[in-house]
Design a protein around this motif. Structure first.
Motif, short mmCIF file in Angstrom:
data_model
loop_
_atom_site.label_atom_id
_atom_site.label_comp_id
_atom_site.label_asym_id
_atom_site.label_seq_id
_atom_site.Cartn_x
_atom_site.Cartn_y
_atom_site.Cartn_z
N ALA A 266 0.86 -0.84 -0.14
CA ALA A 266 -0.16 0.37 0.05
C ALA A 266 0.46 1.00 0.52
O ALA A 266 0.87 2.26 -0.77
CB ALA A 266 -0.71 -0.34 1.55
N PRO A 267 1.84 1.03 1.20
CA PRO A 267 3.09 2.63 0.95
C PRO A 267 3.23 2.43 -0.75
O PRO A 267 3.53 3.76 -0.94
CB PRO A 267 3.98 2.40 1.47
CG PRO A 267 2.88 0.78 3.07
CD PRO A 267 2.61 0.50 2.02
N LEU A 268 3.93 2.02 -1.26
CA LEU A 268 4.60 1.96 -2.45
C LEU A 268 3.74 2.37 -3.55
O LEU A 268 4.27 3.13 -4.15
CB LEU A 268 5.17 0.29 -2.78
CG LEU A 268 6.13 -0.02 -2.34
CD1 LEU A 268 6.73 -2.03 -2.40
CD2 LEU A 268 7.59 0.68 -2.47
N ARG A 269 2.49 1.57 -3.21
CA ARG A 269 1.43 2.01 -3.96
C ARG A 269 1.01 3.70 -4.13
O ARG A 269 0.82 3.83 -4.84
CB ARG A 269 -0.06 1.75 -4.10
CG ARG A 269 -0.48 1.42 -5.20
CD ARG A 269 -2.38 1.12 -5.53
NE ARG A 269 -2.27 -0.15 -4.15
CZ ARG A 269 -2.19 -0.92 -3.39
NH1 ARG A 269 -1.55 -1.89 -3.93
NH2 ARG A 269 -2.88 -1.07 -1.96
N ALA A 270 1.11 4.35 -2.64
CA ALA A 270 0.98 5.27 -2.58
C ALA A 270 2.20 6.87 -3.62
O ALA A 270 2.22 7.34 -3.92
CB ALA A 270 0.63 5.55 -1.12
N MET A 271 3.34 6.05 -2.47
CA MET A 271 4.52 6.58 -3.35
C MET A 271 4.59 6.60 -5.43
O MET A 271 4.44 7.49 -5.47
CB MET A 271 5.40 6.01 -2.71
CG MET A 271 6.36 6.17 -1.82
SD MET A 271 7.02 4.98 -0.94
CE MET A 271 8.91 4.97 -1.51
N SER A 272 4.23 5.21 -5.82
CA SER A 272 3.94 5.57 -6.66
C SER A 272 3.23 6.01 -7.42
O SER A 272 3.19 7.00 -8.44
CB SER A 272 4.14 3.98 -7.22
OG SER A 272 3.34 3.84 -8.18
N GLY A 273 1.45 5.70 -6.10
CA GLY A 273 0.30 6.36 -6.70
C GLY A 273 0.41 8.43 -6.74
O GLY A 273 0.06 9.00 -7.89
#
Lengths: 708, 146
Positions: A497-504
């Motif tokens: 989730a945090p990775l997706r947030a960073m990427s997103g």
């Protein structure tokens, strides 16, 4: 009441049938001596008969010879008388005187007197008296008279005894007729005194006791020689009387052997032989008895135990038997010693064996027990003897005694665990090995296995404990696995989730405010994006690694060839521009977890595909081979390869032998492959050379070796 | 007719923002309500608790349901929804970061209408969410209501 024992009966039978050797030999001696004795008696008897026969012949000869001598004597007288009868002097009466003288002259040789008688029986002269002496008429004796007979027959005749009227003595007469022209004219008589015959008889050599008689025709005795007091009628048997008749006279010669003299040879023989025979018999029997006693003694000595150093018997055969017996006795002694030694050895074994040993009859009644048994059971040996097996085992076991006895008595080797009851009532378990001995008794070996039982129990408890602990550990491991799953879940969910947030958000920033961003701001946002993408890959790899061996290991049959083909085709679709030579050995099959093996092949083939990207003519080969009895599967490429010095790092997670700019990757694939191979009980190995390519071979352990 | 609504059940505010942005950029005008844990989602759907008097239709056209939620997990929420006649046929799309097979299996077993893994890459994510919104709000016909 007691029945006669076997031994008694045997003794009785022996007494009936047996005799002592001495008795036997005595009988034998008598048996040998008796025929000889009988033969001797018979010979003696025969000899006596012979003697008698010879004596009889002698007696008969004696009688005959005497009779013959008498006849010759008479014949000589008759001849002389015939000469006188033929004289011419007779024819002339006057010349009778001359005749008388002539006859007188003959007398000394003649031995008798001559009488001339005319046919009227008148005596004309008698040489006994002078010539011319008046003479009486010739007497006519009773019986056979010489003169009448001669007168009647015209032949010479000899007469019986007559009493001479002139001589006044008993006389015998011989008459010879003097015939002229066939007519008897005179008789010439000669008279003899019986004295003359008596002298003859007396001159004979007559055996002592014998009697010889000369009898005239009437049986009157002319002459006789006999022992004094001899009575022919009383003292002589018919067999002892031998009679010879005179040819010229009616006389007989009778030789008589009195009864006593007749039997004398028999008695003499008996008297001389009896002591000899008796003596010889006595010597033979005594000698035989002595010999038999010695023989019997020697034989009897055989039956006795030899005294050492005693001289050997003289008789060769007995000496041989003695030696044989001695040798046999020595052998027997040696055998006995061996037996004693053996018995002693077994007795020791019996006494000191740590295991219990019992000897029982065929109904399991104890006959003997060794100290170990007594110790085990708490009985004294004397108490045990006579007890039955069922007395010393637990009550519930007694039903097994009969079948056990049957088995043992039938000769089978028997082994079973029994629960024994000690004297104090306590129970213990023992292993019994029993067998039937050659004498029919039963031998039992009892081993107290209480400790073994305890050990077995301890082991079984230990095993139960271990199983429980394994189960507990399994539960714990399951829990740990679940925790690991939860962790992996958290990683997959919460780290992404945090990775997706960073990427997103970096993407959103770029999209929504891209025009306001300057210089390197876009590059930085790009770095955030790529870093999160890489992080995401790492997370995916970690998850794949943790899941690679999770769950039950299935045993599927996996077609390696088909799967390889499928995966390579997939890879080729991803990069259609690449030209890779693919060679797959057909028919490769393995047994294992299909999903996991697919992960293995996907990684190995993916690597081969990836690392051969720079090769001039890329080629990938999938094949199988047999090594050390194990089937192994290999994936080879001719790509970048690796330095064998770093081979150890290949299978460690996150360890890579190439830079990201050479070949991108996270270094988790081979670690996953190795985990799966190990999970199957197999091994994986790699060979490589930089620039030449790499080969990865794996086995799937026992799971793969099962028939595919 | 009342406009279709969408319920997003998401506890991660960043994912919520990104999801809402993606729906917005797909030009969907439908109202999107957000529940931030499982219990809240159930309260919303059954008009209970703080949602007793909420406006709008009884049920949304679709529920985008995350699995890893505080209080009640997404799978528990799904189980409860399928256990209630009012929501037994309600379209539910599991939208989650998990790629766990067991989650996927459980979701379908519990009657999920769809299972969508949130792509880590935002562009992919945005596209997936946009497609979901268009599909469930415009293309898909809901089960017949009362």
């Amino acid at each position: 009441m007691s029945e006669p024992t076997d031994t008694d009966m045997r003794d009785k039978a022996a007494k009936r049938a047996e005799m002592s050797l001495q008795t036997f030999l005595t009988r034998l001696i008598w048996l040998c001596v008796l025929p000889l004795l009988l033969l001797t008696a018979w010979l003696a008897y025969d000899s006596v008969l012979d003697t008698q026969a010879r004596r009889d012949v002698e007696a008969a000869n004696l009688a005959n010879n005497f009779a013959l001598a008498m006849d010759q004597r008479l014949n000589a007288r008759i001849g002389a008388l015939r000469m006188l009868a033929a004289s011419p002097l007779l024819d002339d009466a006057a010349r009778h005187r001359d005749l008388y003288m002539f006859a007188l002259g003959m007398r000394p040789n003649f031995g008798g007197h001559v009488i001339l008688v005319d046919s009227e029986m008148h005596m004309l002269f008698n040489t006994r008296v002078p010539f011319g002496t008046p003479l009486p008429l010739l007497p006519r004796p009773k019986g056979h008279a010489a003169a009448p007979t001669a007168l009647a027959t015209g032949q010479p005749a000899v007469g019986d005894l007559v009493f001479g009227p002139v001589a006044r003595v008993p006389l015998v007469a011989i008459a010879v007729p003097a015939q002229r022209r066939g007519k008897t004219v005179f008789l010439l008589l000669a008279t003899f005194e019986t004295q003359k015959f008596q002298e003859r008889i007396n001159q004979l050599a007559l055996p002592a006791g014998w009697s010889l008689s000369l009898l005239d025709g009437t049986g009157a005795v002319i002459a006789r020689r006999a022992p004094s007091g001899f009575n022919p009628a009383k003292d002589v048997d018919a067999a002892g009387r031998f009679i010879a008749s005179s040819k010229l006279s009616p006389w007989t010669v009778v030789l008589e052997i009195p009864r006593d003299a007749y039997r004398a040879p028999l008695l003499a023989a008996a008297a001389s032989m009896l002591p000899l025979v008796l003596g010889a018999t006595l010597i033979a029997v005594l000698g035989g008895l002595l010999a038999s006693r010695r023989l019997a003694g020697a034989v009897a000595a055989l039956a006795e135990n030899p005294t050492p150093g005693a001289p050997l018997p003289e008789i060769h055969e007995i000496a041989t038997v003695r030696q044989l017996l001695d040798a046999a006795a020595k052998q027997q002694e040696a055998a006995k010693a061996t037996l004693r030694e053996s018995e002693a050895r077994y007795r020791k074994l019996f006494e000191y064996a740590p295991d219990g040993i019992v000897i029982a009859d065929d109904e399991s009644r104890y006959l003997d027990a060794n100290p170990s048994v007594c110790r085990m059971l708490g009985y004294a040996r004397e108490e045990l003897i006579g007890l039955h097996a069922s007395n010393i085992i637990e009550a519930t076991e007694t039903t097994y005694v009969e079948p056990a006895l049957e088995a043992i008595n039938s000769g089978k080797n028997y082994q079973r665990e029994w629960r024994f009851r000690r004297k104090d009532g306590s129970i213990f378990t023992a292993e019994v090995i029993a067998t039937k001995m050659p004498d029919g008794k039963l031998l039992g070996v009892i081993r107290d296995i209480t400790e073994r039982k305890l050990a077995e129990e301890a082991i079984s408890q230990l095993n139960a404990g271990l199983e429980r602990r394994v189960a507990e550990r399994t539960v714990e491991l399951s829990a740990a696995n679940r925790e690991l799953d939860a962790f992996a879940y958290a990683v997959s969910h919460d780290l992404r989730a945090p990775l997706r947030a960073m990427s997103g958000f970096s993407q959103a920033l770029l999209e929504d405010y891209g025009d306001q961003l300057q210089g390197e701001a876009r590059v930085y946002l790009g770095q955030i994006d790529s870093a999160s993408a890489r992080m995401s890959e790492l997370i995916d790899g970690l998850l794949a690694l943790s899941r690679s061996t999770r769950g039950e290991l299935r045993r599927d049959v996996v077609d390696i060839s088909a799967l390889s083909e499928l995966l390579l085709a997939e890879l080729a679709r991803g990069e259609p521009e690449r030209r890779v030579t693919v060679e797959i050995e057909p028919g490769l099959a393995a047994r294992g977890d299909a999903r996991m093996i697919e992960v293995v092949l996907r990684n190995l083939l993916g690597n081969a595909w990836k690392y051969s990207a720079h090769a001039a003519a890329a080629s990938i080969r999938v094949y199988g081979e047999e090594t050390d009895g194990a089937r192994r599967f290999c994936v080879a490429d001719n790509g970048a390869g690796f330095n064998m010095a770093h081979a150890g790092k290949l299978f460690q997670p996150f360890q890579r032998l190439h830079r990201q700019d050479e070949f991108p990757g996270i270094g988790i694939g081979l670690a996953t492959v190795q985990r799966i191979v190990h999970r199957h009980g197999g091994t994986i190995a790699a060979w490589g050379e930089p620039g030449k390519g790499a080969t990865f071979c794996f086995t799937l352990g026992d799971a793969a070796r099962e028939a595919v | 007719m009342t406009a279709k609504t969408l319920l997003l059940v998401e506890d991660n505010p960043q994912d919520e923002m990104l999801t809402l942005r993606a729906l917005r950029r797909a030009n969907l005008a439908n109202r999107v309500d957000v529940a931030r844990d499982g219990q809240q989602a159930l309260d919303y759907l059954f008009r209970e608790g703080e949602f007793t008097d909420r406006e709008g239709p009884d049920l949304p056209a679709v529920v985008l349901l995350d699995i890893g939620l505080p209080r009640l997990s997404g799978l528990e929420v799904l189980e409860r929804l399928r256990g209630d006649v009012r929501t037994a046929l309600l379209p539910v799309v599991i939208l989650t970061s998990s790629d766990d097979e067991r989650d996927r299996l459980k979701s379908y077993e519990n009657g999920a209408n769809s299972f969508v893994r949130k792509p880590v890459d935002f562009a992919d994510f945005a596209e997936s969410v946009a497609r979901l919104g268009v599909y469930w709000l415009a293309t898909n016909e809901p089960p017949p209501g009362e």
